[in-house]
Design a protein around this motif. Structure first.
Motif, PDB file in Angstrom:
ATOM      1  N   ASP A   1      47.750  29.169  44.903  1.00 23.40           N
ATOM      2  CA  ASP A   1      48.778  30.154  44.576  1.00 23.40           C
ATOM      3  C   ASP A   1      48.394  31.491  45.180  1.00 23.40           C
ATOM      4  OD1 ASP A   1      50.765  29.427  41.949  1.00 23.40           O
ATOM      5  OD2 ASP A   1      49.165  28.019  42.483  1.00 23.40           O
TER       6      ASP A   1
ATOM      7  N   GLU B   1      46.268  38.147  45.330  1.00 19.70           N
ATOM      8  CA  GLU B   1      45.346  37.235  44.665  1.00 19.70           C
ATOM      9  C   GLU B   1      45.569  35.797  45.113  1.00 19.70           C
ATOM     10  OE1 GLU B   1      44.838  39.845  40.572  1.00 19.70           O
ATOM     11  OE2 GLU B   1      45.896  37.922  40.501  1.00 19.70           O
ATOM     12  N   VAL B   2      44.479  35.073  45.259  1.00 17.18           N
ATOM     13  CA  VAL B   2      44.550  33.674  45.693  1.00 17.18           C
ATOM     14  C   VAL B   2      43.822  32.823  44.651  1.00 17.18           C
ATOM     15  CG1 VAL B   2      43.980  32.040  47.526  1.00 17.18           C
ATOM     16  CG2 VAL B   2      44.519  34.413  48.100  1.00 17.18           C
ATOM     17  N   VAL B   3      44.519  31.817  44.163  1.00 21.12           N
ATOM     18  CA  VAL B   3      43.899  30.912  43.178  1.00 21.12           C
ATOM     19  C   VAL B   3      44.013  29.478  43.706  1.00 21.12           C
ATOM     20  CG1 VAL B   3      43.936  30.078  40.808  1.00 21.12           C
ATOM     21  CG2 VAL B   3      44.589  32.440  41.291  1.00 21.12           C
TER      22      VAL B   3
ATOM     23  N   THR C   1      43.209  25.459  43.101  1.00 19.94           N
ATOM     24  CA  THR C   1      42.829  24.472  42.089  1.00 19.94           C
ATOM     25  C   THR C   1      42.604  23.128  42.773  1.00 19.94           C
ATOM     26  OG1 THR C   1      44.196  25.648  40.496  1.00 19.94           O
ATOM     27  CG2 THR C   1      43.480  23.432  39.901  1.00 19.94           C
ATOM     28  N   TYR C   2      41.416  22.591  42.563  1.00 15.39           N
ATOM     29  CA  TYR C   2      41.081  21.298  43.154  1.00 15.39           C
ATOM     30  C   TYR C   2      40.605  20.354  42.067  1.00 15.39           C
ATOM     31  CZ  TYR C   2      41.133  24.138  47.327  1.00 15.39           C
ATOM     32  OH  TYR C   2      41.515  25.007  48.306  1.00 15.39           O
TER      33      TYR C   2
ATOM     34  N   VAL D   1      36.002  36.161  44.193  1.00 16.15           N
ATOM     35  CA  VAL D   1      35.970  36.688  42.824  1.00 16.15           C
ATOM     36  C   VAL D   1      35.117  35.799  41.924  1.00 16.15           C
ATOM     37  CG1 VAL D   1      37.375  37.335  40.830  1.00 16.15           C
ATOM     38  CG2 VAL D   1      38.211  37.788  43.144  1.00 16.15           C
TER      39      VAL D   1
ATOM     40  N   ILE E   1      38.507  25.675  39.754  1.00 12.26           N
ATOM     41  CA  ILE E   1      39.460  26.727  40.109  1.00 12.26           C
ATOM     42  C   ILE E   1      38.707  27.867  40.763  1.00 12.26           C
ATOM     43  CG2 ILE E   1      41.243  28.296  39.245  1.00 12.26           C
ATOM     44  CD1 ILE E   1      41.554  26.371  36.858  1.00 12.26           C
TER      45      ILE E   1
ATOM     46  N   TYR F   1      38.809  31.627  42.618  1.00 18.18           N
ATOM     47  CA  TYR F   1      39.579  32.862  42.660  1.00 18.18           C
ATOM     48  C   TYR F   1      39.110  33.733  43.828  1.00 18.18           C
ATOM     49  CZ  TYR F   1      40.506  31.432  37.844  1.00 18.18           C
ATOM     50  OH  TYR F   1      40.875  30.724  36.735  1.00 18.18           O
ATOM     51  N   GLN F   2      40.083  34.168  44.636  1.00 22.36           N
ATOM     52  CA  GLN F   2      39.790  35.113  45.715  1.00 22.36           C
ATOM     53  C   GLN F   2      40.814  36.247  45.656  1.00 22.36           C
ATOM     54  OE1 GLN F   2      40.163  32.026  48.861  1.00 22.36           O
ATOM     55  NE2 GLN F   2      38.218  32.816  49.624  1.00 22.36           N
ATOM     56  N   GLU F   3      40.501  37.362  46.276  1.00 25.98           N
ATOM     57  CA  GLU F   3      41.518  38.414  46.363  1.00 25.98           C
ATOM     58  C   GLU F   3      41.315  39.261  47.616  1.00 25.98           C
ATOM     59  OE1 GLU F   3      41.417  41.075  43.057  1.00 25.98           O
ATOM     60  OE2 GLU F   3      39.416  41.817  43.506  1.00 25.98           O
TER      61      GLU F   3
ATOM     62  N   MET G   1      42.348  38.456  36.140  1.00 28.08           N
ATOM     63  CA  MET G   1      43.264  37.747  37.036  1.00 28.08           C
ATOM     64  C   MET G   1      44.004  36.662  36.267  1.00 28.08           C
ATOM     65  SD  MET G   1      42.354  35.759  40.527  1.00 28.08           S
ATOM     66  CE  MET G   1      42.169  37.206  41.518  1.00 28.08           C
ATOM     67  N   LYS G   2      45.314  36.592  36.526  1.00 26.50           N
ATOM     68  CA  LYS G   2      46.145  35.651  35.769  1.00 26.50           C
ATOM     69  C   LYS G   2      46.217  34.321  36.517  1.00 26.50           C
ATOM     70  CE  LYS G   2      50.612  36.300  34.820  1.00 26.50           C
ATOM     71  NZ  LYS G   2      51.702  37.255  34.636  1.00 26.50           N
ATOM     72  N   LEU G   3      46.062  33.262  35.772  1.00 24.01           N
ATOM     73  CA  LEU G   3      46.138  31.944  36.388  1.00 24.01           C
ATOM     74  C   LEU G   3      47.606  31.543  36.501  1.00 24.01           C
ATOM     75  CD1 LEU G   3      44.765  29.371  37.343  1.00 24.01           C
ATOM     76  CD2 LEU G   3      44.740  28.593  34.993  1.00 24.01           C
ATOM     77  N   ARG G   4      48.055  31.268  37.723  1.00 21.89           N
ATOM     78  CA  ARG G   4      49.480  30.983  37.908  1.00 21.89           C
ATOM     79  C   ARG G   4      49.762  29.516  38.207  1.00 21.89           C
ATOM     80  NH1 ARG G   4      52.484  36.145  39.691  1.00 21.89           N
ATOM     81  NH2 ARG G   4      50.995  37.700  39.002  1.00 21.89           N
ATOM     82  N   VAL G   5      48.763  28.701  38.064  1.00 27.69           N
ATOM     83  CA  VAL G   5      48.980  27.280  38.356  1.00 27.69           C
ATOM     84  C   VAL G   5      49.689  26.623  37.187  1.00 27.69           C
ATOM     85  CG1 VAL G   5      47.850  25.111  38.904  1.00 27.69           C
ATOM     86  CG2 VAL G   5      46.900  27.246  39.715  1.00 27.69           C
TER      87      VAL G   5
ATOM     88  N   LEU H   1      50.249  20.183  38.227  1.00 26.30           N
ATOM     89  CA  LEU H   1      48.918  19.694  38.561  1.00 26.30           C
ATOM     90  C   LEU H   1      48.701  18.291  38.058  1.00 26.30           C
ATOM     91  CD1 LEU H   1      45.964  22.122  37.975  1.00 26.30           C
ATOM     92  CD2 LEU H   1      46.445  20.649  39.923  1.00 26.30           C
TER      93      LEU H   1
ATOM     94  N   PHE I   1      47.795  15.033  40.222  1.00 28.07           N
ATOM     95  CA  PHE I   1      46.454  14.462  40.150  1.00 28.07           C
ATOM     96  C   PHE I   1      46.379  13.146  39.384  1.00 28.07           C
ATOM     97  CE2 PHE I   1      44.469  18.907  40.629  1.00 28.07           C
ATOM     98  CZ  PHE I   1      44.607  18.804  41.994  1.00 28.07           C
TER      99      PHE I   1
END
Lengths: 166, 680
Positions: free
Chosen positions: A34, A45-47, A49-50, A101, A111, A113-115, B1-5, B10, B14
Motif C-alpha cells: 500500500d 508511506e509504503v506498507v 505485507t508478505y 521505518v 509487515i 514499513y517504509q516512508e 503509521m496507519k496500517l491500510r491493508v 489478504l 493467502f
C-alpha cells in the motif's frame, strides 16, 4: 485376480492419480503493498505485507539458516533484500528516498514499513516491485496506490516487475 | 503509521498460498528467537534442527562437540586432538562414529573400512563460522539414510552466503591459538564464500599435543539453495602428538602423572581435500536435487595401547596408515501424488552410489619406524542404494511416512596374504514406517518402526586367517541389520516450552566389529537396547533459555552366558542442563552442565567406569555493533574425570607379565580462552 483384471485395476488407479494431479488448483504466491500519503507527516508511506512462510523460505534458501525477525541483525538482512528489490522513482527517473521505518512479524505475516519523508505521493511515477519474484516464479505483488483519495491497483510479477503509474 | 491493508483481502489472497514441494524441510519464521517448532513437521519425537545462533551460543572445546547439540549425544577425545572423536549415543559407545551417520554439506564424513575404526568420523575440518544448521535424527526410521545411521544421524549445512563477514582471533591456556576469517562476496552473478582457519593447541598434557591445523573452504553458488547450484572445495591439514590412554596402576604408583604419556612418539597427521557440488530445482509441484562429491583422505596414526606386552624389547606401537579416494552421487526427486485442501501426499525417490578406493595397513612400529607389517590391503568398496518414500498428511490430525530402501555392497579386498584376498557382496532391504497423530492441544504422538544397518569392514568379509596369530577365522557378513521401534511424544502445551519424550528399542543382529587396533574381526552376539530420552527447551524471556536433556539406556548382549550380557563402553545415561542468556544489553553468556553416565567396562559388569559431571561456560560482551569479546571456560569445577575408560591387559616396561587394568584418558583440566570477534 487374473492378469487382465489386474491390468484394468492398474489403469484405473493410474487414471485416478492423473485426475488428482489435474484437479489440483493453481495456487499462487502474493504480496500486498500500500502506497499512500500521510497528511500529518507530509510523507509518502509504503506498507508491504508478505506471507511469513514465503519470507522465511526466502531467507532460509539464501542463507541456509533460520531467521529471527525480532532480532535487529536478522531484520537488517530482510531490509537489505527489500531495499534492493523495491523502489519508487519520480518522473525524471530519480529514485524517491525510501527510509526504512521497521517491520512487524507474527506467525502468519511479515509487515514492512517504509516512508519517503517530505514527498507527495503524486511524485511516484515508476513502481519497481520484484520482492519475492526472483525466488517464487509465480509471485504476484499487488500494489495499491492511493492518490488524492482515489485508489488504483497494479499487479506486478516476474514478467512485469516495473511499471509507470501514468 | 496507519496500517491500510485490508485483512479480508489478504486472507482471500493467502488462503491457498504454499511454498514448495519440499516444504516440510523449510523452517518456520522464528518469533522472539524461540527454537523452531517441529509440530506438524517432524516424523518422530527425537528429530530436530539446531540453528546457527544456538550453535554459536555453545561452548565448544573442539569442532566435533558441535554435534552435542543433539540431545543425548556426547563427543569426547581419547587421544591427540587431531584424531576422530569418540561418540556416545543411545546406549552405544559409537567408537569413532560407527552407527552415527554424519554429513557435512551433503558429503559423508564416516569412512568405511577405515584402518583404525569402522565409520571413522574425523570432524576436525568442520568450520563453525560457516555452519548454518545442524539437523539430527535418531533411530533407523528413514529410508533416506543407510549405512551407520542406526543410532542416529547428524547433518551439518554450510551457508552459501554469510550475513556478515567475520574475523576472529583466540588465545587460550595450554598453547591454544586460533584465527579464522570467513567472508562472502558477490561475483559473476553468484556468490563466492570462503573461510580460512589456523589453529594450534597443546592441551593439558605433559608432552603437548602440538596440534597444528590449517583449514580452508571456497565456494561458488548461484541462485537460491532450493533453485540453484553450488561448487565447493575444501582442504584440511592437521598434525599432532597423542597422549593415549594410560593405566590406572601407573598413576597410582606415582610412576606417571595423569597427563603423562607412556609412549611419547604416538601421534598422527591427517589431510582431507574435497570437491563437491549440489544442484537443486524446486517448483510448486516437484523438487529435485543432485549432489556429487570427490574426497581424498589421508591419515597417519601411531598408537600404543599395551606398551610392552607383545614386544617387551621394541614396544607395541603400531601404525594404521589409511589413504583413500571417496566418490559418490546422490539424486532425489519429489512430486505431489495428491494434493487437496484436506489431504496431501508426496512421493520421493532417491538413488545413491558411493565408491571408496582405499589403501590401508596395520604395521608394528617403534618411534614411528616400521618394524614389520601385520597386514596391508587395497580395498575397493562400492555401494548403491535405491529408496522410495511416501509422506501423506491424511487430515489435520494424522500423517504417515512410509519408506523402503534397498542397499547393495561390493567388497573387493587385495590383501598381502592371498588367504585374505577376495571379493564379497551383500544386500539388504530396509522398510520404515512413521505415524504422527496430532497436533492436538499443541501435542503430537509418534509411532516409529524401521530397519537399518551398518556395513562391516570390508577386510572382515574376506579374512580367513588372523594376520597376527595365523589362526583361522570365520568370514563376517558385509551388512548387519538393525531394527528399531519407538513411541514418542512432543508437546508445547506449556507456553514457551518444548518437550519431547521418546521410548525406544533397538536390536542389532550382531555387534560385529572390526578391531582395528588388533587387525582382526570379532563377531559379537546380537544386542538389544532399550532407552528413554527426555528433551526440554524453555524460553521464558527473549533473553533467557533453559535446556534440559536426559537419556537413559539399557544395553544388553543376547544369547550369551548368564551374567556376561553387558556391552563394554555402552553408556547408561547422559544429561545436559544449560542456561543461555542473550540479547541482554551488550552481554550474553551460557553455562552448561554435562553429565556423562557410567559404563560397564567388561561383559560381567565387575569393572565399571564412573559417571562424571562437568561444567563449561562462556560470557560475551559487545563493545560495538561489529566488535565483541568472548571468554570461554572449560571444566570450570576442575573435575578429575575420564574422557574414556577401557579395561584390558597391558604391560609396562619392567613388569614381568601383562596385567588387567583400567586405562583412561583424562578430560582437560580447567582452562580458559579469550576470543575477539570482528564483523564487517
Amino acid at each position: 485376480m487374473n492378469v487382465r483384471r489386474l491390468l484394468v485395476n492398474a489403469a484405473c488407479a493410474a487414471a485416478l492419480a492423473c485426475a488428482c494431479v489435474a484437479a489440483q488448483a493453481h495456487r499462487f504466491h502474493a504480496g500486498i503493498t500500500d502506497i499512500s500519503f500521510n497528511e500529518h507527516t507530509g510523507s509518502t508511506e509504503v506498507v508491504h505485507t508478505y506471507m511469513a512462510h514465503d519470507v522465511e523460505a526466502l531467507l532460509a534458501n539464501l542463507y541456509q539458516r533460520q531467521f529471527d525477525l525480532s532480532d535487529p541483525e536478522d531484520q537488517a538482512v530482510l531490509r537489505k533484500y527489500v531495499e534492493k528489490q523495491f523502489w519508487l522513482a519520480a518522473k525524471d527517473g530519480q529514485r524517491l528516498p525510501l527510509k526504512w521505518v521497521g517491520l512487524t512479524v507474527d506467525v502468519d505475516s511479515v509487515i514492512v514499513y517504509q516512508e519517503a519523508p517530505a514527498t507527495p505521493v503524486q511524485k511516484v511515477e515508476t513502481i519497481h516491485d520484484a520482492v519475492l519474484v526472483d525466488f517464487l516464479p509465480d509471485q504476484v505483488n499487488t500494489v495499491n496506490l492511493t492518490v488524492g483519495g482515489s485508489l488504483r491497483t497494479f499487479g506486478l510479477n516476474a514478467r512485469t516487475p516495473e511499471l509507470s503509474v501514468h | 503509521m496507519k496500517l491500510r491493508v485490508l485483512p479480508c483481502a489478504l486472507a482471500a489472497l493467502f488462503v491457498h498460498a504454499h511454498a514448495f514441494a519440499d516444504d516440510p524441510v523449510i523452517q518456520r519464521v522464528l518469533v522472539e528467537g524461540a527454537r523452531a517448532s517441529q509440530l506438524g513437521i517432524a516424523d518422530s519425537a527425537n528429530m530436530g534442527s539446531v540453528s546457527q545462533k544456538e550453535l554459536e551460543m555453545r561452548t565448544i572445546y573442539r569442532p566435533g562437540e558441535l554435534l552435542e547439540a543433539t540431545p543425548g549425544l556426547i563427543a569426547s577425545q581419547h587421544s591427540g586432538e587431531g584424531k576422530a572423536n569418540q561418540f556416545y549415543l543411545r546406549g552405544f559407545n559409537l567408537d569413532h562414529g560407527t552407527d552415527l551417520a554424519t554429513y557435512v554439506d551433503g558429503m559423508p564424513v564416516n569412512q568405511r573400512s577405515h584402518a583404525h575404526g569402522q565409520g571413522w568420523t574425523d570432524l576436525n575440518f568442520l568450520m563453525p563460522e560457516l555452519t548454518a544448521r545442524l539437523d539430527y535424527r535418531k533411530g533407523p526410521y528413514s529410508a533416506r539414510e543407510g549405512d551407520f545411521a542406526s543410532a542416529g544421524s547428524a547433518a551439518v549445512t554450510y551457508a552459501n552466503r554469510l550475513v556478515r563477514d567475520v574475523a576472529t582471533v583466540s588465545l587460550g591456556q595450554n598453547g591454544y591459538r586460533r584465527t579464522a576469517l570467513a567472508a562472502s562476496t558477490e561475483a559473476a552473478d553468484g556468490v563466492v564464500t570462503y573461510a580460512v582457519e589456523a589453529l594450534h593447541n597443546d592441551g593439558p598434557f605433559t608432552r603437548g599435543d602440538d596440534y597444528r591445523k590449517l583449514n580452508g573452504v571456497l565456494r561458488y553458488s548461484r541462485g537460491y539453495a532450493n533453485n540453484g547450484w553450488s561448487v565447493t572445495a575444501m582442504a584440511y591439514h592437521g598434525s599432532w602428538n597423542s597422549t593415549d590412554q594410560i593405566p590406572e596402576r601407573a598413576v597410582a604408583a606415582g610412576t606417571i602423572g595423569r597427563f603423562d604419556a607412556l609412549d611419547d612418539t604416538d601421534g598422527g597427521a591427517a589431510r582431507r581435500v574435497s570437491l563437491s557440488g549440489v544442484w537443486r530445482q524446486t517448483t510448486a509441484d516437484t523438487a529435485s536435487q543432485v549432489n556429487a562429491y570427490l574426497i581424498r583422505n589421508q591419515l597417519d596414526l601411531w598408537s600404543n595401547f599395551t606398551y610392552f606386552m607383545d614386544d617387551p624389547e621394541h614396544g607395541d606401537q603400531f601404525a594404521q596408515p589409511d589413504r583413500r579416494v571417496t566418490s559418490g552421487i546422490n539424486a532425489i526427486h519429489t512430486w505431489h501424488a495428491h494434493r487437496s485442501d484436506s489431504m496431501t501426499s508426496d512421493i520421493t525417490v532417491g538413488a545413491q552410489a558411493q565408491n571408496d578406493n582405499i589403501f590401508n595397513a596395520l604395521t608394528h612400529t617403534q618411534a614411528r619406524r616400521t618394524l614389520d607389517v601385520t597386514r596391508q590391503d587395497h580395498i575397493v568398496e562400492t555401494s548403491g542404494a535405491l529408496w522410495i518414500e511416501n509422506a501423506t498428511r491424511w487430515n489435520a490430525m494424522f500423517r504417515s511416512t512410509l519408506g523402503l530402501r534397498a542397499d547393495r555392497y561390493r567388497f573387493d579386498v587385495r590383501s598381502d596374504r592371498p588367504e585374505n584376498t577376495g571379493k564379497a557382496d551383500d544386500h539388504l532391504v530396509s522398510p520404515s514406517l512413521n505415524l504422527a497423530f496430532g497436533p492436538w492441544q499443541q501435542s503430537e504422538l509418534y509411532l516409529n518402526y524401521g530397519q537399518g544397518f551398518h556395513s562391516n569392514d570390508a577386510r572382515g568379509t574376506t579374512t580367513t586367517v588372523d594376520p597376527k596369530t595365523l589362526e583361522a577365522v570365520g568370514e563376517t557378513p558385509g551388512l548387519v541389520r538393525s531394527r528399531g521401534m519407538e513411541i514418542g511424544l512432543r508437546t508445547e502445551i506449556i507456553p514457551k516450552n518444548q518437550t519431547a519424550i521418546s521410548l525406544y528399542r533397538l536390536d542389532f543382529d550382531s555387534e560385529l566389529t572390526y578391531i582395528g587396533d588388533a587387525g582382526n574381526t570379532e563377531a559379537g552376539p546380537p544386542s538389544r537396547r532399550t532407552g528413554i530420552e527426555f528433551s526440554n527447551y524453555y524460553k521464558p524471556y527473549k533473553w533467557l533459555s533453559i535446556d534440559f536433556d536426559a537419556a537413559f539406556a539399557r544395553a544388553r548382549s543376547q544369547d550369551v552366558d548368564a551374567g556376561q550380557d553387558r556391552i563394554p563402553g555402552a553408556v547408561e545415561g547422559v544429561g545436559q542442563l544449560a542456561l543461555t542468556v542473550s540479547q541482554l544489553g551488550n552481554w550474553e553468556g551460557a553455562l552448561r552442565l554435562r553429565y556423562f553416565g557410567p559404563r560397564p567396562l567388561v561383559e560381567d559388569n565387575s569393572v565399571r567406569s564412573h559417571a562424571s559431571t562437568t561444567l563449561n561456560g562462556r560470557i560475551g560482551y559487545r563493545f560495538a555493533k561489529d566488535l565483541r569479546v568472548e571468554l570461554e571456560g572449560f571444566n570450570l569445577a576442575d573435575k578429575r574425570a575420564s574422557a574414556i575408560d577401557y579395561y584390558y591387559a597391558s604391560q609396562l616396561r619392567g613388569e614381568a607379565e601383562p596385567r588387567d587394568d583400567i586405562h583412561f584418558h583424562p578430560i582437560e583440566a580447567r582452562s580458559f580462552r579469550v576470543t575477539l570477534i570482528k564483523n564487517f
